[in-house]
Design a protein around this motif. Structure first.
Motif, PDB file in Angstrom:
ATOM      1  N   CYS A  43      29.366 -31.935  54.616  1.00 12.67           N
ATOM      2  CA  CYS A  43      30.804 -32.006  54.399  1.00 12.67           C
ATOM      3  C   CYS A  43      31.477 -31.795  55.743  1.00 12.67           C
ATOM      4  O   CYS A  43      31.236 -30.775  56.400  1.00 12.67           O
ATOM      5  CB  CYS A  43      31.228 -30.929  53.405  1.00 12.67           C
ATOM      6  SG  CYS A  43      33.004 -30.573  53.431  1.00 12.67           S
ATOM      7  N   CYS A  78      34.325 -28.730  56.322  1.00  8.38           N
ATOM      8  CA  CYS A  78      33.952 -27.369  56.716  1.00  8.38           C
ATOM      9  C   CYS A  78      32.841 -27.408  57.740  1.00  8.38           C
ATOM     10  O   CYS A  78      32.290 -26.376  58.112  1.00  8.38           O
ATOM     11  CB  CYS A  78      33.523 -26.555  55.497  1.00  8.38           C
ATOM     12  SG  CYS A  78      32.124 -27.263  54.621  1.00  8.38           S
ATOM     13  N   CYS A 130      35.048 -23.658  51.070  1.00  8.54           N
ATOM     14  CA  CYS A 130      35.695 -24.906  51.481  1.00  8.54           C
ATOM     15  C   CYS A 130      36.226 -25.636  50.248  1.00  8.54           C
ATOM     16  O   CYS A 130      35.531 -25.768  49.246  1.00  8.54           O
ATOM     17  CB  CYS A 130      34.660 -25.768  52.202  1.00  8.54           C
ATOM     18  SG  CYS A 130      35.175 -27.455  52.467  1.00  8.54           S
ATOM     19  N   GLU A 171      37.107 -28.830  50.020  1.00  9.77           N
ATOM     20  CA  GLU A 171      36.587 -30.195  49.935  1.00  9.77           C
ATOM     21  C   GLU A 171      35.264 -30.250  49.164  1.00  9.77           C
ATOM     22  O   GLU A 171      35.120 -30.986  48.213  1.00  9.77           O
ATOM     23  CB  GLU A 171      36.410 -30.733  51.359  1.00  9.77           C
ATOM     24  CG  GLU A 171      35.770 -32.080  51.475  1.00  9.77           C
ATOM     25  CD  GLU A 171      36.736 -33.214  51.120  1.00  9.77           C
ATOM     26  OE1 GLU A 171      37.960 -32.990  51.251  1.00  9.77           O
ATOM     27  OE2 GLU A 171      36.265 -34.285  50.712  1.00  9.77           O
ATOM     28  N   CYS A 172      34.291 -29.405  49.580  1.00 10.44           N
ATOM     29  CA  CYS A 172      32.960 -29.477  48.954  1.00 10.44           C
ATOM     30  C   CYS A 172      32.748 -28.324  47.978  1.00 10.44           C
ATOM     31  O   CYS A 172      31.680 -28.192  47.404  1.00 10.44           O
ATOM     32  CB  CYS A 172      31.879 -29.458  50.031  1.00 10.44           C
ATOM     33  SG  CYS A 172      31.854 -27.931  50.984  1.00 10.44           S
TER      34      CYS A 172
HETATM   35 ZN   LIG Z   1      33.046 -28.320  52.852  1.00  8.29          ZN
END
Ligand SMILES: [Zn+2]
Ligand SMILES: [Zn+2]
Ligand SMILES: [Zn+2]
Length: 1017
Positions: free
Chosen positions: A798, A801, A821, A823-824
């Motif tokens: 990812c 991060c 994080c 996003e992930c």
């Molecule tokens: Zn991430």
């Protein structure tokens, strides 16, 4: 309010929705295997909830700074008090923090010195003081009625000159009587003819008066006039002083030349004034008073004494040379020239001959002295060598090639070392500064001799002792000093100091109780072990005298000898008896015996734990069948004593035997012998370590164990094995070094400084796991290689991060916080990578597995399993593979390193050095660790361990017991031999405590045989 702290529905980490009661104002131990959930309950639930509620209670503004704290995973906690945690983290890495400052003891010392300290002149050591004109008059009138006095204004003090202008000025101001060098003149009659090449002292006689009460206003006028004339100094001359002049007692703080000194100074000036001097009675007395704090003798003004004058963290107190650090950094000749047999062009390590700047200089200076740059430096004359290093006496012709021809310039060569010093200060480049720092050595600041304080502050004395004198003492010695101080104070000082001294003595006493009497007050806090800094904070808390507080402690027994642990437990009981609640995470059995309650977490580690197995007093835990802690307490299980002790390994055909032969080689045969160890408090010791055996170095805290292991044995061997960057502690020799092929120090320092490293990466097992993922069908279809599954390189991770799974949030003045994080969602990888699975698990799932789990999961993959098994062997089966190294305790980091070592193919001639490997281990885990150490020794390696834990110590083949006490009273070899032999030794503290652990020893130990002697497991 309930009598208990009641926790309901706790499910932080591996806790399984548990309810538990912790009695208030009692002493409770939370124990269990490593990873069973002890800390999750004590720190992450009870303490964290206490903290959170405290922050909630603060203003919105303050909360803004502190940030939002997540509520722990718990339904409810009732009966919470304000909570204070005392963990092992060494918070101080500031070189300005010392034992004295972190315990606040230094604040009380500063107060004491500011209130009752007597200032002295830093130059001549005379006592100095300050007083108002009123006080001076009062002192004068305290003299017997009718005492004759000359009140003078000292206008010139030891200055060369004829002073004709001064004399005429005085006459015009209306002064006629003066004393020059102790001789009286009447300026209306004659002007003294002074030799301008000599020093003179001139006093204006403002008044000659008989001191009586009636003359008070006249005396006052004259004193004020004199003070004005001489910038705040009054000189009083008593031609025939009474027996007890009473002007110069220390209590009066009168200044300058006291009775005896005054006469001496006066007769000394008689000699220089020659024949013109009129005969004078020797008995006359000269006393000087100053309105300012000043040495009237040396003419030095001293700053006002305040508490901040004694703080090396304030410009008012700090030594101006080192700014209160106590050390200075300077370019060191021995680091600049390490090998004088090298030619001039290569001999100066920081100067590369390949660079034209240096080449021009070295060529020109060599030409100046008529030598070749290829001449070995050591063949030059001493004076030429010095001029290369520190600068030439004469100008040198520097020639430089430019495109317009040769340019010549004549000037002195500044010298290699001054050049480095200058550039270090002038450069704006960090890399240049770092480069030069490699050639600098830290030395004690010459100005303050490492005491950090300015001379004026160091010259303030209480009962003849300066604050820096106190600071360099050990806690034990300082306590003794302050216990006896009263006798040396006068009544007034005693009254002022009374309360301050009480606080000082109490604080020193608490530190002694927790076993820290060997630490000096000026010891830098950043050099303390985790256990030492925890005990300091504990002592500080006891000193604060708070009641109704919930204290949560993390393994206070770490690093403590049994004798000191017994004292520490007394302190904990004292804290409880004040009305506080103690929750102590601990494995130490003695602590459990002394506690009111024991909560045993388990039954297993990690996912197999998280339940309360037993909760009650120690007997209740012993009676609980499924409690492993209970099994060990009751002796149903135990760590066995080995049946046999190993003998030193006398290897055939050793290199040494064929070398220098004779008796010496036979002595070394079978042993690694340290000769003449003298670093720190070690007393010129010869110590033998049997080769191929398992040796424990024991002794109370501060006895010199770590110094012997790290500074002498480790660094001494590494240095001899060719690492010239290592500087071992002071010792003569290490014999038997040829028998050792490699040395490995397995310490508690972190395995990595970023969350990027973890046990899987460190032990290399992750490499094999990634290979496995690259071989799956989907990976092959998509062309994913092993690198795709790394979170440290771009590709599969990812990017939001950077593969860390967490994002760092800067918390202003608090320590950084990591949040998952977005996003992930903490998975570290991008969606495509996570589509690849092995046995239904993604690479991220694998990182989330505990070692035990992963071991079962990777069935059939011997390469992976072999490495995981080593982690299990050292008691880390509960650890998640991807656990960030920054969250590992020192003990865990040490065991990961040990596992990595075990994975290496070794020759069987390795020396393993370990410092307190049982830190944080439950008996069941400790047993595994001991088996690992035995395995290493069985393979022919030599194992040396610093340790207090008796179950480990009793397993050693050989004990080296240092002591008998810590610090100055330690550093001797108290006993050496098998555990049985040491146990018989009355002088050995370790030996006495070992007795109850050894069935073959028939003596009783200090704990009266409570510990089960032997197990049959
Ligand atoms: Zn991430
Ligand atoms: Zn002086
Ligand atoms: Zn200094």
């Amino acid at each position: 309010m309930t009598d208990d702290i009641v926790v309901r529905g706790a499910s932080e980490h591996n806790l399984k929705d548990i309810d538990v009661s912790i009695p208030r104002e009692e002493f409770t131990v939370v124990t269990g295997l490593s990873g069973s959930g002890k800390s999750s309950l004590a720190f992450e639930t009870v303490y964290a909830e206490g903290q959170r509620r405290y922050i909630e209670s603060l203003s919105a503004y303050a909360r803004n700074f502190l940030g939002q704290m997540d509520k722990p995973q718990v339904e409810n906690v009732e009966g919470l008090s304000p909570a204070i945690s005392i963990d092992q983290k060494n918070a101080a890495n500031n070189p300005r923090s010392t034992v004295g400052t972190v315990t606040e003891l230094h604040d009380y010392l500063r107060l004491l010195y500011a209130r009752v300290g007597t200032p002295h002149c830093p130059e001549c050591g005379r006592e100095v003081g300050e007083q108002s004109a009123q006080q001076m008059v009062r002192r004068l009138l305290e003299l017997p009625d009718g005492t004759r006095a000359k009140l003078c204004a000292p206008v010139v003090r030891d200055q060369k000159g004829a002073f004709e202008d001064l004399f005429s000025e005085l006459v015009s101001e209306g002064y006629t009587r003066i004393e020059v060098d102790g001789e009286e003149f009447d300026l209306t009659m004659e002007t003294p003819d002074l030799d301008e090449n000599y020093d003179h002292t001139i006093d204006v006689v403002v008044d000659r008066v008989k001191l009586t009460e009636d003359a008070r206003s006249r005396v006052t006028d004259s004193v004020e006039t004199a003070l004005e004339e001489a910038d705040g100094v009054l000189k009083v001359i008593l031609p025939d002083p009474p027996e007890e002049a009473g002007l110069g007692g220390s209590e009066s703080r009168s200044t300058g030349d006291l009775a005896g000194e005054g006469r001496e100074a006066q007769s000394a000036s008689d000699d220089t004034s020659g024949e013109r001097s009129e005969p004078r009675e020797d008995a006359r007395l000269v006393v000087e008073f100053s309105e300012e704090l000043a040495c009237t003798h040396c003419g030095i003004d001293l700053p006002e004494i305040e508490t901040r004058s004694f703080s090396f963290n304030s410009p008012h107190g700090a030594c101006p040379e080192c700014e209160g650090i106590g050390e200075t950094k300077e370019v060191d000749e021995s680091l600049v020239v390490t090998d004088p047999s090298k030619p001039i062009k290569n001999v100066f390590e920081p100067w590369s001959y390949n660079r034209s700047y240096y080449r021009t200089r070295l060529d020109s200076v060599a030409e100046h002295f008529g030598v070749s740059v290829d001449t070995p430096f050591e063949e030059l004359d001493e004076s030429v060598q010095q001029q290369f290093l520190y600068g030439t006496d004469r100008e040198v012709v520097f020639k430089r090639q430019t495109k317009n021809g040769t340019r010549r310039k004549e000037k002195r060569f500044e010298g290699v070392i001054p050049n480095l010093d200058r550039r270090y200060i002038e450069t704006d480049s960090d890399s240049t500064r770092e480069h030069i720092e490699d050639y600098m050595a830290t030395t004690t600041c010459p100005a303050c001799e490492g005491t950090r304080l300015k001379p004026e502050s160091r010259a303030v004395l209480v009962a003849g002792t300066s604050i820096t004198d106190v600071n360099c003492r050990s806690i034990g010695d300082a306590l003794e000093h302050f216990e006896n101080l009263d006798a040396d104070l006068d009544a007034r000082e005693r009254k002022i100091a009374e309360e301050i001294l009480k606080e000082i003595r109490a604080r020193l006493g608490f530190m002694e109780e927790v076993g820290l009497e060997y630490l000096t007050l000026d010891r830098e806090a950043s050099t303390l072990s985790g256990g030492e800094s925890q005990r300091i904070r504990l002592a500080t808390q006891v000193g604060s005298g708070l009641v109704g507080v919930l204290y949560v402690l993390d393994e206070p027994s770490i690093g403590l000898h049994q004798r000191d642990n017994d004292k520490l437990l007394d302190t904990l009981e004292g804290l409880r008896d004040l009305g506080n609640t103690l929750v102590v995470v601990e494995h130490d059995e003695e602590t459990m015996w002394r506690a009111d309650n024991v909560i045993d977490m388990g039954p297993g580690p990690g996912k197999r734990g998280g339940e309360v197995v037993a909760n009650g007093d120690v007997e209740d835990v012993m009676d609980t069948d499924r409690s492993i802690t209970g099994d060990y307490l009751a002796g149903r299980r135990s760590i066995p004593v080995p049946d046999e002790r190993r003998e030193p390994d006398r290897r055939e055909g050793s290199k040494r035997a064929s070398g220098d032969g004779g008796a010496a080689s036979r002595d070394a045969d079978g042993y690694l012998t340290v000769r003449g160890a003298r670093q720190h408090n070690l007393r010129d010791l010869d110590v033998e370590f049997p080769l191929g055996c398992f040796t424990a170095i024991t002794g109370v805290s501060g006895s010199g164990k770590s110094t012997l292991l790290h500074e002498i044995l480790y660094k001494g061997l590494v240095r001899r094995m060719n690492d010239t960057d290592v500087f071992p502690g002071d010792h003569d020799d290490i014999e038997g070094i040829d028998e050792v092929e490699t040395v490995r120090l397995i310490d508690q320092s972190p395995i990595g400084r970023t969350p990027r490293s973890n046990p899987a990466t460190y032990t290399n097992v992750f490499d094999h796991i990634r290979e496995l993922f690259a071989e799956t069908k989907l990976s092959k279809q998509r062309g994913y290689k092993k690198g795709r599954f790394s979170f440290n390189v771009k590709g599969g991770r990812c990017e939001s991060c950077g593969g860390q799974g967490t994002v760092k949030i800067d918390m202003n003045f608090l320590s950084d916080v990591y949040v998952p994080c977005e996003e992930c969602e903490g998975l570290r990888y991008n969606d495509e990578t996570l589509e690849v699975t092995y046995k239904d698990a993604t690479i991220s799932d694998v990182l989330d597995m505990e070692v035990d789990e992963a071991y079962d999961f990777f069935e059939g993959h011997s390469g992976i399993r072999r490495r995981l098994e080593l982690l299990k062997d050292v008691g880390l089966g509960y650890m998640r593979l991807g656990q960030p190294s920054t969250t590992l305790s020192g003990g865990e980091a040490q065991r990961v390193k040990l596992a990595e070592e075990l994975g290496k193919k070794d020759s069987g001639e390795t020396l393993y050095l370990l410092d307190e490997p049982t830190t944080g281990l439950h008996s069941a885990d400790e047993r595994k660790l001991i088996e690992v150490l035995h395995r290493l020794a069985d393979d022919g390696n030599t194992v040396v361990v610093v340790e207090h834990e008796l179950d480990l110590v009793k397993n050693a083949d050989h004990i080296v017991d240092l002591g008998p006490e810590g610090g100055e009273k330690g550093g001797d070899l108290v006993a050496a031999g098998t555990p049985e032999a040491v146990a018989e030794n009355e002088a050995s503290h370790t030996g006495r405590y070992l007795r109850d652990h050894l069935p073959a020893v028939d003596l009783e130990g200090p704990r009266g045989g409570r510990t089960p002697a032997a197990g049959d497991d």
